[in-house]
Design a protein around this motif. Structure first.
Motif, PDB file in Angstrom:
ATOM      1  N   LEU A  26     -45.662 -20.704  26.725  1.00 47.83           N
ATOM      2  CA  LEU A  26     -45.145 -19.606  25.904  1.00 47.83           C
ATOM      3  C   LEU A  26     -44.569 -18.449  26.468  1.00 47.83           C
ATOM      4  N   VAL A  27     -45.181 -17.894  27.553  1.00 49.47           N
ATOM      5  CA  VAL A  27     -44.883 -16.794  28.236  1.00 49.47           C
ATOM      6  C   VAL A  27     -44.544 -17.088  29.802  1.00 49.47           C
ATOM      7  N   ARG A  28     -43.368 -16.536  30.001  1.00 42.81           N
ATOM      8  CA  ARG A  28     -42.859 -16.768  31.361  1.00 42.81           C
ATOM      9  C   ARG A  28     -42.735 -15.530  32.022  1.00 42.81           C
ATOM     10  N   LEU A  29     -43.058 -15.177  33.082  1.00 41.24           N
ATOM     11  CA  LEU A  29     -42.964 -13.775  33.871  1.00 41.24           C
ATOM     12  C   LEU A  29     -42.215 -13.963  35.287  1.00 41.24           C
ATOM     13  N   PRO A  30     -41.351 -13.030  35.459  1.00 43.76           N
ATOM     14  CA  PRO A  30     -40.689 -13.040  36.716  1.00 43.76           C
ATOM     15  C   PRO A  30     -41.614 -12.498  37.834  1.00 43.76           C
ATOM     16  N   ALA A  31     -41.485 -13.106  39.165  1.00 45.06           N
ATOM     17  CA  ALA A  31     -42.086 -12.852  40.328  1.00 45.06           C
ATOM     18  C   ALA A  31     -41.591 -13.065  41.481  1.00 45.06           C
ATOM     19  N   LEU A  32     -41.852 -12.515  42.498  1.00 44.84           N
ATOM     20  CA  LEU A  32     -41.428 -12.966  43.901  1.00 44.84           C
ATOM     21  C   LEU A  32     -42.613 -13.543  44.746  1.00 44.84           C
ATOM     22  N   LEU A  33     -42.367 -14.711  45.555  1.00 41.45           N
ATOM     23  CA  LEU A  33     -43.228 -15.224  46.162  1.00 41.45           C
ATOM     24  C   LEU A  33     -42.992 -14.635  47.552  1.00 41.45           C
ATOM     25  N   ARG A  34     -44.097 -13.973  48.043  1.00 41.24           N
ATOM     26  CA  ARG A  34     -43.929 -13.190  49.210  1.00 41.24           C
ATOM     27  C   ARG A  34     -44.427 -13.941  50.621  1.00 41.24           C
ATOM     28  N   ASN A  35     -45.459 -14.922  50.441  1.00 45.43           N
ATOM     29  CA  ASN A  35     -45.802 -15.789  51.516  1.00 45.43           C
ATOM     30  C   ASN A  35     -46.387 -16.930  51.006  1.00 45.43           C
ATOM     31  N   ALA A  36     -46.325 -18.048  51.731  1.00 49.03           N
ATOM     32  CA  ALA A  36     -47.032 -19.369  51.146  1.00 49.03           C
ATOM     33  C   ALA A  36     -47.594 -20.098  52.386  1.00 49.03           C
ATOM     34  N   SER A  37     -48.710 -21.069  51.818  1.00 48.62           N
ATOM     35  CA  SER A  37     -49.197 -21.941  52.741  1.00 48.62           C
ATOM     36  C   SER A  37     -49.513 -23.202  51.902  1.00 48.62           C
ATOM     37  N   PRO A  38     -49.836 -24.310  52.336  1.00 55.55           N
ATOM     38  CA  PRO A  38     -50.064 -25.681  51.677  1.00 55.55           C
ATOM     39  C   PRO A  38     -50.942 -25.299  50.529  1.00 55.55           C
ATOM     40  N   PHE A  39     -51.861 -24.263  50.907  1.00 51.45           N
ATOM     41  CA  PHE A  39     -53.262 -23.870  50.134  1.00 51.45           C
ATOM     42  C   PHE A  39     -53.064 -22.906  49.140  1.00 51.45           C
ATOM     43  N   GLY A  40     -52.140 -21.964  49.337  1.00 49.73           N
ATOM     44  CA  GLY A  40     -51.948 -20.706  48.381  1.00 49.73           C
ATOM     45  C   GLY A  40     -50.767 -19.762  48.623  1.00 49.73           C
ATOM     46  N   ALA A  41     -50.611 -18.712  48.079  1.00 47.28           N
ATOM     47  CA  ALA A  41     -49.485 -17.766  48.089  1.00 47.28           C
ATOM     48  C   ALA A  41     -49.919 -16.437  47.713  1.00 47.28           C
ATOM     49  N   LYS A  42     -49.024 -15.559  48.187  1.00 42.67           N
ATOM     50  CA  LYS A  42     -49.059 -14.072  47.748  1.00 42.67           C
ATOM     51  C   LYS A  42     -47.808 -13.773  46.851  1.00 42.67           C
ATOM     52  N   ILE A  43     -48.142 -13.256  45.532  1.00 35.16           N
ATOM     53  CA  ILE A  43     -46.875 -13.107  44.899  1.00 35.16           C
ATOM     54  C   ILE A  43     -46.849 -11.596  44.290  1.00 35.16           C
ATOM     55  N   GLU A  44     -45.577 -11.184  44.071  1.00 35.64           N
ATOM     56  CA  GLU A  44     -45.375  -9.922  43.743  1.00 35.64           C
ATOM     57  C   GLU A  44     -44.793  -9.971  42.264  1.00 35.64           C
ATOM     58  N   MET A  45     -45.452  -9.161  41.237  1.00 35.43           N
ATOM     59  CA  MET A  45     -45.276  -9.401  39.897  1.00 35.43           C
ATOM     60  C   MET A  45     -44.198  -8.289  39.837  1.00 35.43           C
ATOM     61  N   LEU A  46     -43.128  -8.561  38.800  1.00 34.40           N
ATOM     62  CA  LEU A  46     -41.894  -7.850  38.765  1.00 34.40           C
ATOM     63  C   LEU A  46     -42.013  -7.110  37.423  1.00 34.40           C
ATOM     64  N   GLU A  47     -43.131  -7.412  36.558  1.00 30.77           N
ATOM     65  CA  GLU A  47     -43.330  -6.583  35.270  1.00 30.77           C
ATOM     66  C   GLU A  47     -44.492  -6.361  35.426  1.00 30.77           C
ATOM     67  N   ASP A  48     -45.316  -5.404  34.770  1.00 26.77           N
ATOM     68  CA  ASP A  48     -46.632  -5.367  34.301  1.00 26.77           C
ATOM     69  C   ASP A  48     -46.900  -6.198  33.185  1.00 26.77           C
ATOM     70  N   TRP A  49     -47.843  -7.000  33.513  1.00 25.45           N
ATOM     71  CA  TRP A  49     -48.329  -7.894  32.413  1.00 25.45           C
ATOM     72  C   TRP A  49     -49.798  -8.238  32.854  1.00 25.45           C
ATOM     73  N   PRO A  50     -50.626  -8.288  32.095  1.00 18.38           N
ATOM     74  CA  PRO A  50     -52.047  -8.718  32.147  1.00 18.38           C
ATOM     75  C   PRO A  50     -52.187 -10.479  32.275  1.00 18.38           C
ATOM     76  N   THR A  51     -52.619 -10.817  33.560  1.00 20.16           N
ATOM     77  CA  THR A  51     -52.665 -12.049  33.637  1.00 20.16           C
ATOM     78  C   THR A  51     -53.820 -12.803  33.819  1.00 20.16           C
ATOM     79  N   PRO A  52     -54.360 -14.014  33.213  1.00 19.38           N
ATOM     80  CA  PRO A  52     -55.702 -14.583  33.321  1.00 19.38           C
ATOM     81  C   PRO A  52     -56.184 -14.848  34.951  1.00 19.38           C
ATOM     82  N   GLU A  53     -57.166 -15.444  34.923  1.00 17.42           N
ATOM     83  CA  GLU A  53     -57.644 -15.798  36.333  1.00 17.42           C
ATOM     84  C   GLU A  53     -56.944 -17.111  36.929  1.00 17.42           C
ATOM     85  N   ARG A  54     -56.487 -17.944  35.971  1.00 12.15           N
ATOM     86  CA  ARG A  54     -55.679 -19.191  36.260  1.00 12.15           C
ATOM     87  C   ARG A  54     -54.446 -19.360  35.408  1.00 12.15           C
ATOM     88  N   PHE A  55     -53.434 -19.968  36.259  1.00  8.54           N
ATOM     89  CA  PHE A  55     -52.060 -19.918  35.438  1.00  8.54           C
ATOM     90  C   PHE A  55     -51.162 -20.922  36.438  1.00  8.54           C
TER      91      PHE A  55
END
Length: 82
Positions: A26-55
């Motif tokens: 129901l909620v979709r937020l824009p972000a940028l993927l800054r780096n990635a591996s087969p196990f994880g990533a670093k993202i940058e949020m483009l809007e201030d929005w509280p996020t849960p621990e899993r999504f």
């Protein structure tokens, strides 16, 4: 923030549009993927929005369930979950 490298595999620097998918899609937020591996990533949020621990993160043709490992303002380190 502690800069000690603890990853099993190094991440590749990328710059991809991404979307965080919350609340069963129901909620979709824009972000940028800054780096990635087969196990994880670093993202940058483009809007201030509280996020849960899993999504979900949608990027390219992938949809990954993620768990937050660390946060620093609009940046987050994520680990992919199976």
């Amino acid at each position: 923030m502690d800069q000690t490298e603890r990853r099993l595999r190094p991440r590749e620097n990328v710059r991809l549009d991404a979307t965080l998918v919350l609340e069963d899609g129901l909620v979709r937020l824009p972000a940028l993927l800054r780096n990635a591996s087969p196990f994880g990533a670093k993202i940058e949020m483009l809007e201030d929005w509280p996020t849960p621990e899993r999504f979900y993160v949608l990027f390219g043709h992938r949809l990954e369930l993620c768990r937050v490992i660390w946060r620093d303002e609009r940046l987050m380190g994520l680990a992919y979950e199976d």
